[in-house]
Design a protein around this motif. Structure first.
Motif, PDB file in Angstrom:
ATOM      1  N   ALA A 288       0.651  -1.273  -0.041  1.00 20.19           N
ATOM      2  CA  ALA A 288      -0.015  -0.007  -0.114  1.00 20.19           C
ATOM      3  C   ALA A 288       0.945   1.185  -0.019  1.00 20.19           C
ATOM      4  CB  ALA A 288      -0.858   0.067   1.247  1.00 20.19           C
ATOM      5  N   GLU A 289       0.337   2.213  -0.322  1.00 22.30           N
ATOM      6  CA  GLU A 289       0.949   3.622  -0.483  1.00 22.30           C
ATOM      7  C   GLU A 289       1.793   4.072   0.928  1.00 22.30           C
ATOM      8  OE1 GLU A 289       1.962   5.997  -2.839  1.00 22.30           O
ATOM      9  OE2 GLU A 289       1.488   4.185  -4.168  1.00 22.30           O
ATOM     10  N   ASP A 290       1.324   3.496   2.011  1.00 25.91           N
ATOM     11  CA  ASP A 290       1.610   4.020   3.272  1.00 25.91           C
ATOM     12  C   ASP A 290       2.281   2.955   4.006  1.00 25.91           C
ATOM     13  OD1 ASP A 290      -0.509   2.632   3.771  1.00 25.91           O
ATOM     14  OD2 ASP A 290      -1.382   3.987   5.277  1.00 25.91           O
ATOM     15  N   GLU A 291       2.636   1.867   3.183  1.00 22.13           N
ATOM     16  CA  GLU A 291       3.263   0.529   3.690  1.00 22.13           C
ATOM     17  C   GLU A 291       4.643   0.189   3.331  1.00 22.13           C
ATOM     18  OE1 GLU A 291       0.762  -3.743   4.581  1.00 22.13           O
ATOM     19  OE2 GLU A 291       1.080  -2.995   2.403  1.00 22.13           O
ATOM     20  N   ILE A 292       5.298  -0.361   4.457  1.00 22.18           N
ATOM     21  CA  ILE A 292       6.850  -0.935   3.965  1.00 22.18           C
ATOM     22  C   ILE A 292       6.573  -2.444   4.386  1.00 22.18           C
ATOM     23  CG2 ILE A 292       7.787   1.329   4.469  1.00 22.18           C
ATOM     24  CD1 ILE A 292       8.838   0.075   6.935  1.00 22.18           C
ATOM     25  N   GLU A 293       7.883  -3.165   3.898  1.00 23.52           N
ATOM     26  CA  GLU A 293       8.138  -4.527   4.295  1.00 23.52           C
ATOM     27  C   GLU A 293       9.598  -4.571   4.759  1.00 23.52           C
ATOM     28  OE1 GLU A 293       7.541  -9.176   2.741  1.00 23.52           O
ATOM     29  OE2 GLU A 293       6.569  -7.479   1.763  1.00 23.52           O
ATOM     30  N   TYR A 294       9.761  -5.246   5.936  1.00 22.42           N
ATOM     31  CA  TYR A 294      11.218  -5.175   6.532  1.00 22.42           C
ATOM     32  C   TYR A 294      11.834  -6.689   6.031  1.00 22.42           C
ATOM     33  CZ  TYR A 294      10.352  -1.626  10.008  1.00 22.42           C
ATOM     34  OH  TYR A 294      10.037  -0.447  10.569  1.00 22.42           O
ATOM     35  N   GLY A 295      12.777  -7.062   5.782  1.00 20.95           N
ATOM     36  CA  GLY A 295      13.310  -8.306   5.388  1.00 20.95           C
ATOM     37  C   GLY A 295      13.076  -8.664   4.109  1.00 20.95           C
ATOM     38  N   VAL A 296      12.823  -7.914   3.379  1.00 23.16           N
ATOM     39  CA  VAL A 296      12.500  -8.416   1.997  1.00 23.16           C
ATOM     40  C   VAL A 296      14.022  -8.543   0.771  1.00 23.16           C
ATOM     41  CG1 VAL A 296      12.641  -5.859   0.750  1.00 23.16           C
ATOM     42  CG2 VAL A 296      11.283  -7.758  -0.204  1.00 23.16           C
ATOM     43  N   GLY A 297      13.815  -9.581   0.138  1.00 19.32           N
ATOM     44  CA  GLY A 297      15.141 -10.048  -0.541  1.00 19.32           C
ATOM     45  C   GLY A 297      15.338  -9.199  -1.914  1.00 19.32           C
ATOM     46  N   ILE A 298      16.327  -9.406  -2.348  1.00 25.40           N
ATOM     47  CA  ILE A 298      16.822  -8.649  -3.631  1.00 25.40           C
ATOM     48  C   ILE A 298      16.080  -9.132  -4.751  1.00 25.40           C
ATOM     49  CG2 ILE A 298      19.012  -7.868  -2.636  1.00 25.40           C
ATOM     50  CD1 ILE A 298      20.440 -10.288  -4.298  1.00 25.40           C
ATOM     51  N   HIS A 299      15.348 -10.243  -4.713  1.00 23.45           N
ATOM     52  CA  HIS A 299      14.521 -10.952  -5.894  1.00 23.45           C
ATOM     53  C   HIS A 299      13.055 -10.502  -5.551  1.00 23.45           C
ATOM     54  CE1 HIS A 299      18.329 -13.423  -5.869  1.00 23.45           C
ATOM     55  NE2 HIS A 299      18.366 -12.941  -6.969  1.00 23.45           N
ATOM     56  N   GLY A 300      12.926  -9.741  -4.592  1.00 21.71           N
ATOM     57  CA  GLY A 300      11.369  -9.701  -3.993  1.00 21.71           C
ATOM     58  C   GLY A 300      10.922 -10.771  -3.289  1.00 21.71           C
ATOM     59  N   GLU A 301      11.870 -11.667  -2.796  1.00 20.60           N
ATOM     60  CA  GLU A 301      11.004 -12.466  -1.725  1.00 20.60           C
ATOM     61  C   GLU A 301      10.519 -11.963  -0.471  1.00 20.60           C
ATOM     62  OE1 GLU A 301      15.671 -13.918  -3.145  1.00 20.60           O
ATOM     63  OE2 GLU A 301      14.435 -12.203  -2.438  1.00 20.60           O
ATOM     64  N   ALA A 302       9.889 -12.789   0.269  1.00 25.84           N
ATOM     65  CA  ALA A 302       9.195 -11.968   1.211  1.00 25.84           C
ATOM     66  C   ALA A 302       9.908 -11.725   2.492  1.00 25.84           C
ATOM     67  CB  ALA A 302       8.025 -13.032   1.809  1.00 25.84           C
ATOM     68  N   GLY A 303       9.542 -10.627   3.187  1.00 23.72           N
ATOM     69  CA  GLY A 303      10.320 -10.482   4.461  1.00 23.72           C
ATOM     70  C   GLY A 303       9.606 -10.858   5.365  1.00 23.72           C
ATOM     71  N   TYR A 304       9.998 -10.270   6.650  1.00 22.83           N
ATOM     72  CA  TYR A 304       9.395 -10.908   8.026  1.00 22.83           C
ATOM     73  C   TYR A 304       8.346 -10.063   8.614  1.00 22.83           C
ATOM     74  CZ  TYR A 304      12.455  -7.201  10.279  1.00 22.83           C
ATOM     75  OH  TYR A 304      12.972  -6.169  10.666  1.00 22.83           O
ATOM     76  N   ARG A 305       8.024  -8.888   8.256  1.00 18.99           N
ATOM     77  CA  ARG A 305       6.941  -7.955   8.751  1.00 18.99           C
ATOM     78  C   ARG A 305       6.585  -6.794   8.038  1.00 18.99           C
ATOM     79  NH1 ARG A 305       8.831  -6.036  13.298  1.00 18.99           N
ATOM     80  NH2 ARG A 305       8.840  -3.939  13.213  1.00 18.99           N
ATOM     81  N   ARG A 306       5.170  -6.649   7.860  1.00 22.01           N
ATOM     82  CA  ARG A 306       4.620  -5.217   6.981  1.00 22.01           C
ATOM     83  C   ARG A 306       4.130  -4.244   8.154  1.00 22.01           C
ATOM     84  NH1 ARG A 306       1.949  -6.829   1.083  1.00 22.01           N
ATOM     85  NH2 ARG A 306       3.805  -7.934   0.193  1.00 22.01           N
TER      86      ARG A 306
END
Length: 327
Positions: free
Chosen positions: A206-224
């Motif tokens: 979302a426009e006001d959302e970030i994701e921690y821990g994302v990978g360099i290929h767009g792999e999922a991180g650990y928290r949004r």
């Protein structure tokens, strides 16, 4: 999707042609390959790295005196093939052996190991250093264990200095494994990368959302979560990295790496916050680096790498002069 490209099928070929034509005094492209190699042939152990395209300037931007001897590019976010890696090894080998520096992804590991076997049949001795500095997520969809990310560039630099100064293949292997254990990285994303062949972002935020821990290929991180001020983002990444060390190192190097779509203004703000947070922890920062080194196409975000620099020789290696496009 808006991209400055011609045909999507021609992206890698045209990028490599443009890269080698732009810096002919430093590098050349091996004919009929996806290999970029340095022009000089100094007698030393050769360093070869590579991976999927889309992470520019990694890895070809670090080919040159004091860093890599050659780099090999795969398709976007896809490991180079064993035969292309073998070509890079042949081009780089000066009779002293070849050290392969590999980011820890399943495809990369398999293909570099296969290339190592092929090169061995041709009489080329080699070793592999696997970089797994990303502490955000283990056992992701692309890797067994931790992922290899921006800390790979520091490995190029430290081992490149040692190789230039005459270190043997065995010594470089031991140093590489030692350095990897001293590094820790976590990234965060504000917006996903768009792979040209796909034409849309790899995931939605979302426009006001970030994701921690994302990978360099767009792999999922650990928290949004909702976007926060830079200092709070820096606090999240710094605290997780220091917690993973267990005991805080007394001296560290800091790499703030842009993911491709983040302005340098924001990277410097983030670095300023990281430095202030480390100062509050009485941790001395003896090496700094800010910029786009291990990107993810046009992803908006940054990664933070800390490396324990209690060993002064490692710091000296990071500060040594090199002749490359992108260091």
């Amino acid at each position: 999707m808006k991209k400055i490209i011609n045909k999507t099928d021609d992206i890698i070929e045209e990028m490599l042609s443009g890269l080698s034509a732009s810096y002919p005094q430093l590098i050349h492209r091996v004919e009929d390959s996806r290999v970029i190699a340095k022009n000089d042939h100094k007698k030393q152990v050769a360093l070869v790295s590579g991976g999927g395209s889309g992470h520019e300037p990694s890895h070809a931007g670090f080919v040159g005196d004091g860093m890599l001897s050659a780099a090999v590019a795969g398709d976007v976010f896809t490991s180079p093939t064993p035969d292309q890696i073998q070509i890079a090894m042949h081009e780089a080998d000066q009779g002293e052996g070849v050290l392969l520096i590999v980011k820890n992804y399943t495809g990369d590991n398999l293909n570099f190991e296969m290339a190592q076997d092929l090169a061995e049949m041709d009489g080329i001795q080699s070793e592999i250093v696997v970089v797994d500095d990303d502490i955000a997520v283990e056992d992701s969809e692309f890797t067994a264990g931790k992922r290899g990310v921006a800390g790979t560039i520091l490995v190029h630099k430290i081992l490149g200095d040692a190789a230039r100064n005459g270190a043997s293949l065995d010594e470089l292997k031991q140093l590489g494994d030692k350095v990897v254990k001293k590094m820790k990285t976590i990234g965060l994303a504000l917006r996903a990368a768009t792979v040209p062949e796909v034409g849309k972002p790899g995931f939605e935020l979302a426009e006001d959302e970030i994701e921690y821990g994302v990978g360099i290929h767009g792999e999922a991180g650990y928290r949004r979560e909702k976007i926060k001020p830079s200092r709070e983002l820096a606090q999240e990444l710094t605290s997780k990295i220091l917690a993973d060390y267990g005991t805080n190192p007394k001296k560290v190097g800091v790499l703030v790496n842009g993911m491709g779509g983040t302005p340098l203004m924001e990277q410097f703000i983030f670095m300023n916050d990281v430095l202030n947070l480390l100062k509050e922890q009485d941790i001395e920062v003896t090496f700094h680096k800010v910029g786009n080194y291990m990107t993810s196409l046009d992803m908006e975000g940054v990664s933070l790498t800390l490396i324990d620099l209690t060993d002064e020789s490692i710091k000296e290696a990071l500060e040594s002069e090199v002749t490359t496009i992108s260091w």
